[in-house]
Design an enzyme around this catalytic site. Structure first.
Site, PDB file in Angstrom:
ATOM      1  N   LYS A   1      -0.207 -11.413  -8.439  1.00  0.00           N
ATOM      2  CA  LYS A   1      -1.208 -12.444  -8.302  1.00  0.00           C
ATOM      3  C   LYS A   1      -2.598 -11.842  -8.133  1.00  0.00           C
ATOM      4  CE  LYS A   1       1.979 -15.207  -5.544  1.00  0.00           C
ATOM      5  NZ  LYS A   1       2.170 -15.755  -4.165  1.00  0.00           N
TER       6      LYS A   1
ATOM      7  N   PHE B   1      -7.738  -0.823   3.392  1.00  0.00           N
ATOM      8  CA  PHE B   1      -6.904  -1.930   2.907  1.00  0.00           C
ATOM      9  C   PHE B   1      -7.789  -3.153   2.756  1.00  0.00           C
ATOM     10  CE2 PHE B   1      -3.825  -5.223   2.509  1.00  0.00           C
ATOM     11  CZ  PHE B   1      -2.864  -4.622   1.719  1.00  0.00           C
ATOM     12  N   VAL B   2      -8.031  -3.531   1.503  1.00  0.00           N
ATOM     13  CA  VAL B   2      -9.011  -4.585   1.219  1.00  0.00           C
ATOM     14  C   VAL B   2      -8.339  -5.920   0.918  1.00  0.00           C
ATOM     15  CG1 VAL B   2     -10.800  -3.002   0.422  1.00  0.00           C
ATOM     16  CG2 VAL B   2      -9.135  -3.897  -1.212  1.00  0.00           C
TER      17      VAL B   2
ATOM     18  N   ASP C   1      -4.106   2.034  -6.858  1.00  0.00           N
ATOM     19  CA  ASP C   1      -3.881   2.666  -5.559  1.00  0.00           C
ATOM     20  C   ASP C   1      -2.967   3.879  -5.773  1.00  0.00           C
ATOM     21  OD1 ASP C   1      -4.153   2.220  -2.551  1.00  0.00           O
ATOM     22  OD2 ASP C   1      -1.992   2.093  -2.730  1.00  0.00           O
TER      23      ASP C   1
HETATM   24  P1  IMP Z   1      -0.249   0.862  -6.920  1.00  0.00           P
HETATM   25  O1  IMP Z   1       1.025   0.725  -7.669  1.00  0.00           O
HETATM   26  O2  IMP Z   1      -0.050   1.504  -5.582  1.00  0.00           O
HETATM   27  O3  IMP Z   1      -1.382   1.468  -7.688  1.00  0.00           O
HETATM   28  O4  IMP Z   1      -0.569  -0.585  -6.472  1.00  0.00           O
HETATM   29  C1  IMP Z   1      -1.489  -1.404  -6.940  1.00  0.00           C
HETATM   30  C2  IMP Z   1      -1.226  -2.755  -6.315  1.00  0.00           C
HETATM   31  O5  IMP Z   1      -1.023  -2.622  -4.901  1.00  0.00           O
HETATM   32  C3  IMP Z   1      -2.415  -3.642  -6.480  1.00  0.00           C
HETATM   33  O6  IMP Z   1      -2.279  -4.427  -7.623  1.00  0.00           O
HETATM   34  C4  IMP Z   1      -2.377  -4.470  -5.231  1.00  0.00           C
HETATM   35  O7  IMP Z   1      -1.621  -5.626  -5.459  1.00  0.00           O
HETATM   36  C5  IMP Z   1      -1.681  -3.640  -4.201  1.00  0.00           C
HETATM   37  N1  IMP Z   1      -2.667  -3.002  -3.310  1.00  0.00           N
HETATM   38  C6  IMP Z   1      -3.079  -1.716  -3.287  1.00  0.00           C
HETATM   39  N2  IMP Z   1      -4.030  -1.518  -2.375  1.00  0.00           N
HETATM   40  C7  IMP Z   1      -4.238  -2.717  -1.798  1.00  0.00           C
HETATM   41  C8  IMP Z   1      -5.165  -3.184  -0.798  1.00  0.00           C
HETATM   42  O8  IMP Z   1      -6.013  -2.460  -0.251  1.00  0.00           O
HETATM   43  N3  IMP Z   1      -5.082  -4.519  -0.505  1.00  0.00           N
HETATM   44  C9  IMP Z   1      -4.202  -5.360  -1.080  1.00  0.00           C
HETATM   45  N4  IMP Z   1      -3.350  -4.987  -2.028  1.00  0.00           N
HETATM   46  C10 IMP Z   1      -3.365  -3.670  -2.384  1.00  0.00           C
END
Ligand code: IMP
Ligand code: MG
Length: 175
Positions: A40, A152-153, A103
């Site tokens: 989402k 963490f945003v 992330d």
């Molecule tokens: P990755 O697979 O760790 O790169 O995750 C990316 C996903 O993790 C993003 O699409 C977000 O939904 C979630 N995510 C990563 N960091 C944050 C944050 O700081 N706040 C909220 N959701 C996050």
């Protein structure tokens, strides 16, 4: 009691960057490119970016995918699952993947590979926020809105345990 949110990016800063990002991306979009936004978290970003892109590109093809790796935790589990696949045929088409945050890199690495397996020609990636210090899988997005530190945003579509998506700005949760 609600957790205090410290502002990081204002509505105006986000709007100006999304406008500039659309101008950067537009020359790369061929007719037939399918934009796939990851739900989402990317829904607000996708809505704003699409309207900005429409100033440069005549027909925009939009689809969504729901991937999950987090549950209600603030750390990536490293395992990505498809909860809802995109419905459009992407075979022999270019794809632009949109996500809210890059992330660990696990989600977009998985999504890029998934699009290639579906037969997409070129797969581009665009994220509103990049947290390079948190990578578990090496990944660089083709287009980045803002590079941010390890915070963490929430807000502008981004949640913590399904809260705060409605905020018009982006802020971070104090420890
Ligand atoms: P990755 O697979 O760790 O790169 O995750 C990316 C996903 O993790 C993003 O699409 C977000 O939904 C979630 N995510 C990563 N960091 C944050 C944050 O700081 N706040 C909220 N959701 C996050
Ligand atoms: Mg997400």
């Amino acid at each position: 009691m609600s957790t205090p949110i410290t502002p990081l990016l204002s509505e105006q800063e986000i709007r100006a960057r999304v406008t500039a990002l659309a101008a950067e991306i537009a020359p790369h979009l061929q007719p037939g490119t399918v934009i796939v936004a990851l739900l989402k978290g990317a829904f607000v970003f996708a809505a704003d970016l699409l309207r900005e892109l429409s100033r440069h590109v005549p027909e925009i093809n939009l689809d969504f995918m729901v991937l999950s790796s987090y549950g209600n935790d603030t750390r990536s589990s490293g395992r990505v699952m498809i909860k809802l696949d995109c419905q459009q045929l992407v075979e022999n088409q270019d794809v632009l993947l949109l996500d809210d945050i890059l992330d660990s890199g696990n989600t977009l690495t998985f999504a890029m590979e998934h699009m290639r397996l579906k037969g997409a020609l070129r797969v581009y990636s665009c994220v509103l926020l990049d947290k390079p210090s948190r990578r578990q899988t090496p990944f660089s997005a083709d287009f980045v809105g803002f590079t941010i530190p390890d915070l963490f945003v929430v807000g502008y579509g981004i949640d913590y345990a399904e809260r705060y998506r409605e905020l018009p700005y982006i802020g971070y949760l104090a420890d």
